[in-house]
Design a protein around this motif. Structure first.
Motif: not given
Length: 145
Positions: A95-97, A110-114, A117-118, A121-126
């Motif tokens: 997720s970080f990378e 910043h544009l790429w992060a937008l 982001y979804p 979020m899924i990777l963070g939940y995993l």
């Protein structure tokens, strides 16, 4: 002076109070998904005067902590380790990378992060569900003796 800082934080606690820290492991022990991030440095811009800026490599006070370093730190500051667990395992690192893919180019990053982001979020939940047994950081709970 991380030891002096932790001593001050412990001193500010009530007897039996807890201090929770999230600290990185040394970079050599980090797991990386993409080879480009194996030598990844994050540049921080620090204000060091009214108009002066200083660039510092790596956003941490020190390179990182090993388990033994944390045990020694607890002894020095007069605290007891209640818990140490590893964090930022495989899913968290991916997720970080993913979000930092264009880290050298702030506007594009910043544009790429937008856009990502979804997915992040899924990777963070995993990451939360996986409860990593090994990771790139430690979550440490100290108790004032």
């Amino acid at each position: 002076d991380d030891v002096r800082l932790i001593k001050r934080l412990i001193r500010a606690l009530k007897p039996g109070g807890y201090l929770v820290l999230h600290v990185p492991k040394p970079r050599q022990e980090h797991w990386r998904f993409l080879s480009a991030f194996r030598s990844h440095d994050v540049k921080d811009i620090l204000r060091s005067g009214e108009d002066a800026y200083q660039i510092r490599i790596c956003g941490h006070v020190r390179e990182g902590y090993r388990y033994e370093d944390l045990c020694q730190l607890a002894d020095i500051v007069g605290a007891m380790i209640v818990n140490i667990q590893e964090t930022i395992g495989m899913w968290g690192e991916i997720s970080f990378e993913l979000n930092q893919f264009f880290w050298k180019y702030p506007i594009l990053r910043h544009l790429w992060a937008l856009f990502t982001y979804p997915i992040a979020m899924i990777l963070g939940y995993l990451e939360i569900l996986s409860n990593p047994f090994s990771g790139n950081s430690f979550l440490v709970t100290l108790r004032k003796i």
